[in-house]
Design an enzyme around this catalytic site. Structure first.
Site, PDB file in Angstrom:
ATOM      1  N   HIS A  19       0.807  -1.211  -0.053  1.00 24.91           N
ATOM      2  CA  HIS A  19       0.193   0.019   0.071  1.00 24.91           C
ATOM      3  C   HIS A  19       0.883   1.446  -0.007  1.00 24.91           C
ATOM      4  O   HIS A  19       2.109   1.058   0.267  1.00 24.91           O
ATOM      5  CB  HIS A  19      -1.039  -0.055   1.311  1.00 24.91           C
ATOM      6  CG  HIS A  19      -0.371   0.243   2.604  1.00 24.91           C
ATOM      7  ND1 HIS A  19      -1.054   0.495   3.666  1.00 24.91           N
ATOM      8  CD2 HIS A  19       0.781   0.239   3.125  1.00 24.91           C
ATOM      9  CE1 HIS A  19      -0.386   0.614   4.809  1.00 24.91           C
ATOM     10  NE2 HIS A  19       0.894   0.578   4.194  1.00 24.91           N
ATOM     11  N   CYS A  38       5.552   6.075   4.910  1.00 22.65           N
ATOM     12  CA  CYS A  38       4.640   5.343   4.292  1.00 22.65           C
ATOM     13  C   CYS A  38       4.056   6.107   3.227  1.00 22.65           C
ATOM     14  O   CYS A  38       3.210   5.277   2.422  1.00 22.65           O
ATOM     15  CB  CYS A  38       3.604   5.095   5.268  1.00 22.65           C
ATOM     16  SG  CYS A  38       3.976   4.189   6.797  1.00 22.65           S
ATOM     17  N   HIS A  44       4.938  -0.009  -0.250  1.00 22.81           N
ATOM     18  CA  HIS A  44       5.880  -0.781   0.544  1.00 22.81           C
ATOM     19  C   HIS A  44       4.830  -1.944   0.976  1.00 22.81           C
ATOM     20  O   HIS A  44       3.494  -1.540   1.085  1.00 22.81           O
ATOM     21  CB  HIS A  44       6.651  -0.234   1.862  1.00 22.81           C
ATOM     22  CG  HIS A  44       5.251   0.462   2.676  1.00 22.81           C
ATOM     23  ND1 HIS A  44       4.726   1.849   2.468  1.00 22.81           N
ATOM     24  CD2 HIS A  44       4.834   0.044   3.747  1.00 22.81           C
ATOM     25  CE1 HIS A  44       3.915   1.928   3.383  1.00 22.81           C
ATOM     26  NE2 HIS A  44       3.935   0.736   4.060  1.00 22.81           N
ATOM     27  N   HIS A  46       3.234  -5.087   3.513  1.00 28.66           N
ATOM     28  CA  HIS A  46       3.223  -5.813   4.956  1.00 28.66           C
ATOM     29  C   HIS A  46       2.800  -7.096   4.818  1.00 28.66           C
ATOM     30  O   HIS A  46       1.927  -7.593   3.892  1.00 28.66           O
ATOM     31  CB  HIS A  46       2.174  -5.000   5.708  1.00 28.66           C
ATOM     32  CG  HIS A  46       2.472  -3.789   6.077  1.00 28.66           C
ATOM     33  ND1 HIS A  46       3.481  -3.332   7.098  1.00 28.66           N
ATOM     34  CD2 HIS A  46       2.188  -2.348   5.592  1.00 28.66           C
ATOM     35  CE1 HIS A  46       3.656  -2.068   7.082  1.00 28.66           C
ATOM     36  NE2 HIS A  46       2.747  -1.352   6.168  1.00 28.66           N
ATOM     37  N   ASP A  84      -4.477 -10.629  -1.189  1.00 30.56           N
ATOM     38  CA  ASP A  84      -3.302 -11.284  -1.164  1.00 30.56           C
ATOM     39  C   ASP A  84      -2.531 -11.017  -2.302  1.00 30.56           C
ATOM     40  O   ASP A  84      -2.953 -11.314  -3.391  1.00 30.56           O
ATOM     41  CB  ASP A  84      -3.548 -12.672  -0.740  1.00 30.56           C
ATOM     42  CG  ASP A  84      -2.104 -13.558  -0.526  1.00 30.56           C
ATOM     43  OD1 ASP A  84      -1.580 -12.560   0.277  1.00 30.56           O
ATOM     44  OD2 ASP A  84      -1.925 -14.551  -1.018  1.00 30.56           O
ATOM     45  N   HIS A  85      -1.257 -10.640  -1.943  1.00 33.45           N
ATOM     46  CA  HIS A  85      -0.214 -10.169  -3.177  1.00 33.45           C
ATOM     47  C   HIS A  85      -0.975  -9.213  -4.179  1.00 33.45           C
ATOM     48  O   HIS A  85      -0.777  -9.393  -5.219  1.00 33.45           O
ATOM     49  CB  HIS A  85       0.233 -11.457  -3.880  1.00 33.45           C
ATOM     50  CG  HIS A  85       1.051 -12.350  -2.952  1.00 33.45           C
ATOM     51  ND1 HIS A  85       0.753 -12.953  -2.056  1.00 33.45           N
ATOM     52  CD2 HIS A  85       2.533 -12.309  -3.187  1.00 33.45           C
ATOM     53  CE1 HIS A  85       1.874 -13.663  -1.189  1.00 33.45           C
ATOM     54  NE2 HIS A  85       2.673 -13.167  -2.101  1.00 33.45           N
ATOM     55  N   GLU A 128      -0.819  -5.211  11.500  1.00 30.82           N
ATOM     56  CA  GLU A 128      -0.229  -4.672  10.332  1.00 30.82           C
ATOM     57  C   GLU A 128       1.393  -5.121  10.523  1.00 30.82           C
ATOM     58  O   GLU A 128       2.005  -5.620   9.615  1.00 30.82           O
ATOM     59  CB  GLU A 128      -0.245  -3.069  10.048  1.00 30.82           C
ATOM     60  CG  GLU A 128       0.305  -2.503   8.912  1.00 30.82           C
ATOM     61  CD  GLU A 128       0.200  -1.015   8.864  1.00 30.82           C
ATOM     62  OE1 GLU A 128       0.117  -0.241   7.822  1.00 30.82           O
ATOM     63  OE2 GLU A 128       0.718  -0.401  10.141  1.00 30.82           O
TER      64      GLU A 128
HETATM   65 NI    NI Z   1       2.405   0.375   5.605  1.00 33.22          NI
END
Ligand code: NI
Length: 146
Positions: A19, A38, A44, A46, A84-85, A128
């Site tokens: 995100h 961020c 980036h 998580h 996911d991904h 997260e």
């Molecule tokens: Ni983040």
């Protein structure tokens, strides 16, 4: 005869996604000031952990609130397949104009899972990182009842 007992069932899922925290409501400088790294332009990732809690009566025949396979299939289809991904900003329509903070991710997952027909969704908790987690139980807990 006794009424069936009400219990809560918790199940843990994982997904990985990227995100970028950025909003068109702020200038570039303000975005960077609010979101820091961020806000980096290319995002980036998580490894998110999602804890889903549902409640219901224990079925006297099966001894279960809901079959875990049914809950897993519902979460898979309604959340994991879409998240996911993926890039939360680009791939999940809800985050086209809403910042994909974990607060908003938690609310979005709750909205998707409250339609689970076989038990009552009590809350969704999203981790997260090892340090941050968010929990959402809906605005009107009675309204979650199927
Ligand atoms: Ni983040």
């Amino acid at each position: 005869m006794n009424a069936p007992l009400k219990l809560e069932l918790g199940r843990r899922y994982r997904f990985s996604a990227s995100h970028r925290l950025h909003t068109a409501h702020l200038t570039e400088e303000e975005n960077y000031r609010v979101f820091g790294k961020c806000n980096n332009p290319y995002g980036h990732g998580h490894n998110y952990v999602v804890e889903v809690s549902v409640s219901g009566k224990v079925d006297p025949a099966t001894g279960m609130i809901a079959n875990l396979a049914d809950l897993d299939a519902f979460v898979q289809h309604h959340v994991l397949e879409d998240f996911d991904h993926k890039s939360l900003n680009e791939d999940v329509p809800a985050f086209r104009d809403k910042v994909p903070t974990t607060e908003n991710v938690c609310i979005e997952i709750f909205q998707r899972l409250k339609k689970f027909p076989l038990a009552t969704l009590e809350r969704v908790r999203v981790e997260e990182t090892g340090k941050n987690s968010f929990e959402y139980a809906g605005e009107n807990p009675e309204g979650n009842r199927p």
